[in-house]
Design a protein around this motif. Sequence first.
Motif, mmCIF file in Angstrom:
data_model
loop_
_atom_site.group_PDB
_atom_site.id
_atom_site.type_symbol
_atom_site.label_atom_id
_atom_site.label_comp_id
_atom_site.label_asym_id
_atom_site.label_seq_id
_atom_site.Cartn_x
_atom_site.Cartn_y
_atom_site.Cartn_z
ATOM 1 N N VAL A 1 0.854 -1.201 0.000
ATOM 2 C CA VAL A 1 0.000 0.000 0.000
ATOM 3 C C VAL A 1 0.886 1.245 0.000
ATOM 4 C CG1 VAL A 1 -1.619 1.336 1.431
ATOM 5 C CG2 VAL A 1 -1.966 -1.122 1.079
ATOM 6 N N ILE A 2 0.465 2.234 -0.772
ATOM 7 C CA ILE A 2 1.183 3.511 -0.839
ATOM 8 C C ILE A 2 0.583 4.396 0.252
ATOM 9 C CG2 ILE A 2 1.662 5.516 -2.285
ATOM 10 C CD1 ILE A 2 0.889 3.614 -4.723
ATOM 11 N N SER A 3 1.306 4.529 1.356
ATOM 12 C CA SER A 3 0.755 5.335 2.448
ATOM 13 C C SER A 3 0.461 6.751 1.968
ATOM 14 C CB SER A 3 1.741 5.401 3.609
ATOM 15 O OG SER A 3 1.302 6.386 4.526
ATOM 16 N N ALA B 1 -3.160 0.556 -3.529
ATOM 17 C CA ALA B 1 -2.193 -0.561 -3.533
ATOM 18 C C ALA B 1 -1.312 -0.414 -4.770
ATOM 19 C CB ALA B 1 -2.933 -1.888 -3.574
ATOM 20 N N SER B 2 -0.008 -0.435 -4.589
ATOM 21 C CA SER B 2 0.851 -0.251 -5.759
ATOM 22 C C SER B 2 0.770 -1.476 -6.667
ATOM 23 C CB SER B 2 2.297 0.029 -5.341
ATOM 24 O OG SER B 2 2.786 -0.997 -4.535
ATOM 25 N N VAL B 3 0.858 -1.208 -7.947
ATOM 26 C CA VAL B 3 0.775 -2.265 -8.967
ATOM 27 C C VAL B 3 2.089 -2.244 -9.751
ATOM 28 C CG1 VAL B 3 -0.366 -2.879 -11.155
ATOM 29 C CG2 VAL B 3 -1.746 -2.154 -9.184
ATOM 30 N N PRO B 4 2.806 -3.369 -9.793
ATOM 31 C CA PRO B 4 4.074 -3.378 -10.539
ATOM 32 C C PRO B 4 3.848 -3.074 -12.030
ATOM 33 C CG PRO B 4 3.850 -5.342 -9.169
ATOM 34 C CD PRO B 4 2.516 -4.653 -9.146
ATOM 35 N N VAL B 5 4.824 -2.428 -12.620
ATOM 36 C CA VAL B 5 4.735 -2.132 -14.056
ATOM 37 C C VAL B 5 6.001 -2.640 -14.736
ATOM 38 C CG1 VAL B 5 3.348 -0.040 -13.744
ATOM 39 C CG2 VAL B 5 5.830 0.169 -13.870
ATOM 40 N N SER B 6 5.882 -2.997 -16.015
ATOM 41 C CA SER B 6 7.106 -3.197 -16.792
ATOM 42 C C SER B 6 7.117 -2.160 -17.902
ATOM 43 C CB SER B 6 7.237 -4.623 -17.329
ATOM 44 O OG SER B 6 6.013 -5.123 -17.742
ATOM 45 N N LEU B 7 8.290 -1.618 -18.111
ATOM 46 C CA LEU B 7 8.429 -0.489 -19.034
ATOM 47 C C LEU B 7 9.842 -0.508 -19.594
ATOM 48 C CD1 LEU B 7 7.662 2.492 -20.013
ATOM 49 C CD2 LEU B 7 8.645 3.248 -17.845
ATOM 50 N N ASP B 8 9.918 -0.409 -20.906
ATOM 51 C CA ASP B 8 11.243 -0.263 -21.513
ATOM 52 C C ASP B 8 11.489 1.236 -21.603
ATOM 53 O OD1 ASP B 8 13.574 -0.467 -22.817
ATOM 54 O OD2 ASP B 8 12.733 -1.240 -24.696
ATOM 55 N N ALA B 9 12.118 1.798 -20.557
ATOM 56 C CA ALA B 9 12.143 3.256 -20.400
ATOM 57 C C ALA B 9 12.942 3.975 -21.470
ATOM 58 C CB ALA B 9 12.703 3.595 -19.024
ATOM 59 N N GLY B 10 13.903 3.298 -22.095
ATOM 60 C CA GLY B 10 14.756 3.994 -23.048
ATOM 61 C C GLY B 10 15.708 4.938 -22.324
ATOM 62 N N ARG C 1 14.563 7.562 -19.951
ATOM 63 C CA ARG C 1 13.748 8.562 -20.646
ATOM 64 C C ARG C 1 12.374 8.717 -19.994
ATOM 65 N NH1 ARG C 1 11.275 7.308 -26.425
ATOM 66 N NH2 ARG C 1 10.207 9.282 -26.792
ATOM 67 N N LEU C 2 11.848 7.614 -19.484
ATOM 68 C CA LEU C 2 10.491 7.614 -18.915
ATOM 69 C C LEU C 2 10.518 6.997 -17.533
ATOM 70 C CD1 LEU C 2 8.786 6.121 -22.072
ATOM 71 C CD2 LEU C 2 8.504 8.488 -21.306
ATOM 72 N N ASP C 3 9.534 7.343 -16.734
ATOM 73 C CA ASP C 3 9.403 6.735 -15.412
ATOM 74 C C ASP C 3 7.904 6.575 -15.158
ATOM 75 O OD1 ASP C 3 11.497 6.707 -12.739
ATOM 76 O OD2 ASP C 3 9.356 6.483 -12.388
ATOM 77 N N ALA C 4 7.495 5.415 -14.638
ATOM 78 C CA ALA C 4 6.056 5.177 -14.459
ATOM 79 C C ALA C 4 5.784 4.399 -13.184
ATOM 80 C CB ALA C 4 5.500 4.401 -15.658
ATOM 81 N N ILE C 5 4.627 4.666 -12.594
ATOM 82 C CA ILE C 5 4.115 3.862 -11.479
ATOM 83 C C ILE C 5 2.636 3.591 -11.753
ATOM 84 C CG2 ILE C 5 5.694 4.703 -9.675
ATOM 85 C CD1 ILE C 5 3.254 6.530 -8.775
ATOM 86 N N ALA C 6 2.087 2.601 -11.040
ATOM 87 C CA ALA C 6 0.651 2.332 -11.163
ATOM 88 C C ALA C 6 0.121 1.877 -9.817
ATOM 89 C CB ALA C 6 0.404 1.261 -12.224
ATOM 90 N N ALA C 7 -1.178 1.973 -9.666
ATOM 91 C CA ALA C 7 -1.788 1.584 -8.390
ATOM 92 C C ALA C 7 -3.257 1.271 -8.604
ATOM 93 C CB ALA C 7 -1.644 2.704 -7.366
ATOM 94 N N LYS C 8 -3.799 0.497 -7.631
ATOM 95 C CA LYS C 8 -5.238 0.203 -7.628
ATOM 96 C C LYS C 8 -5.815 0.920 -6.422
ATOM 97 C CE LYS C 8 -6.454 -4.117 -8.593
ATOM 98 N NZ LYS C 8 -6.667 -5.555 -8.336
ATOM 99 N N ASP C 9 -6.788 1.815 -6.647
ATOM 100 C CA ASP C 9 -7.307 2.580 -5.512
ATOM 101 C C ASP C 9 -8.285 1.731 -4.694
ATOM 102 O OD1 ASP C 9 -9.856 2.744 -6.660
ATOM 103 O OD2 ASP C 9 -9.576 4.803 -7.393
#
Length: 525
Positions: free
Chosen positions: A44-46, A414-423, A434-442
């Motif tokens: 969980v993302i406090s 709740a944080s959700v893992p991501v896969s990303l080819d950031a470059g 080049r990029l940065d990402a996060i995801a979550a389920k509220d």
Amino acid sequence: MKYLALKVVLCSGLLAAAAASAAAATDGGAKVDLTLHPDANGPVISRHIFGQFAEHLGKGIYEGIWVGPDSPIPNTRGIRNDVVAALKALHVPNVRWPGGCFADEYHWRKGLGPANHRPATINANWGGVTEPNTFGTHEFMDFLDQIGAQAYLSVNVGSGTVEEAADWLEYLTAGPPDALGAERAANGHPAPYQIPFVGIGNESWGCGGAMTPDYYLSQLKIYSRFVRSYDPAHPFKRIAVGSDGGSSDYTETVMKAWQSHVWSWDIDTVSLHYYTVGKWPPSYPATGFSENDYAAILKETRRLEDIIGGQETLMDRYDPQKKIGLAVDEWGTWFTPTPGTHPGFLEQQNSERDAVSAALGLHIFVRHAARVRMANIAQMVNVLQAMILTQGEKMILTPTYHVFQMYVPFQDAASVPVSLDAGEYVQGNIHLPRLDAIAAKDTNGKLWVAVTNIDGSRPATIEIAVEGKRLRAAHGDTLTAPHLDSVNTFDAPHTVQPKAIAARIADGKVVLHIAPASVTVVGLE
Ligand code: AHR
């Protein structure tokens, strides 16, 4: 131009191919895949990582929050209404107060009673200006009540006594027949206040008294024993001083002692302070910078990932079950002061670069959410990387404010893992993802994704997929700016502000086109 040059290097002579792709390459060429893995439940993302810090420093409190009940600036019991309304929209979870270095020189009793009876003191840390003490304990608690946030008090270990700190918490939390509780009631607040967080000292390795780790540890044990909540239903979390920008000595000493601590003392959290500053003293300007300086500052922000990783490794040695949290209770950018302002007031403008830096910092906390349970950006109003700037009766919202507002859905999600080819983003000799990402389920089960395009020149096209789900729609906002150093001013307050982003749905995926140096948050359906 820069991208084209890079292609030439990478393709070693394939000039024609590089030139042909240059038009498409305005967005970096191919789409970037970003995949969410919602079944791999993350921590969980406090909401407390979206905390704020308000110190008696410059115009952070006086003018920024407190104008007094007789001010022509609209206020409620002395607290300005425009700032309260803006902060409410951020769902501020907690505010750290009264400092900072100021906390270790603060004597709470001077901030009680009728305003015209309070002694004036000198703010020796910050500009040697008069501290009228008109914003004291009750005013702070009223302010929290108005914005809907919780208290994080930093008690005075440096120049105070354990008796003074213990009395303060007794005054705040005791009920009848306790005499200090009765004094609080007589001062207008019969019910005990709730104080969920108490910091024991601030930067005790520096402005808080230059204590050795062992000396601090002995103080910590005493303060932890005697500074207590008198409201059994509402114990507070104790936050110990920890690392200075990634150093290990304080954290190691405190964690090692905690591992074998006895019943008479305890802590819940260790702090870390980290500023994106580049060089000390701060020498990067807040505006009028080159793309090289843009990249240099973001590289500094990205260091936080390794620094938190180092603190985690250290804490895991003594606390593999992760009982003790890490609080990054001072973080943010620190630039040269706005020309013409008091150098001790730490006033700085806030640009699109600050927005990207804030988003990156939040992403780093989210990636380490199993250990990072709190963070407090420095500082809330008019100081360093502020959410809000004021000038007399005028108020503007900064790009950093907009990031915090866009990220509200991530609070307690709740944080959700991501896969990303950031470059890669290459600027001079600086290489960054080049990029940065996060995801979550509220808490309602809705998925959210946040993507930052760190690249200062190239837009990007992102194709978002969710494992095991076909997406039907996406709605959200993006924060972009005409220039890397674009800011909001009192004359042009809306230069940098979020706009709705158009999302295209293709084959169960969401396609987003994002601008260079941008921050985007979308909810997925
Ligand atoms: O945020 C400004 C100052 O930076 C704080 O008072 C201190 O704790 C840190 O060094």
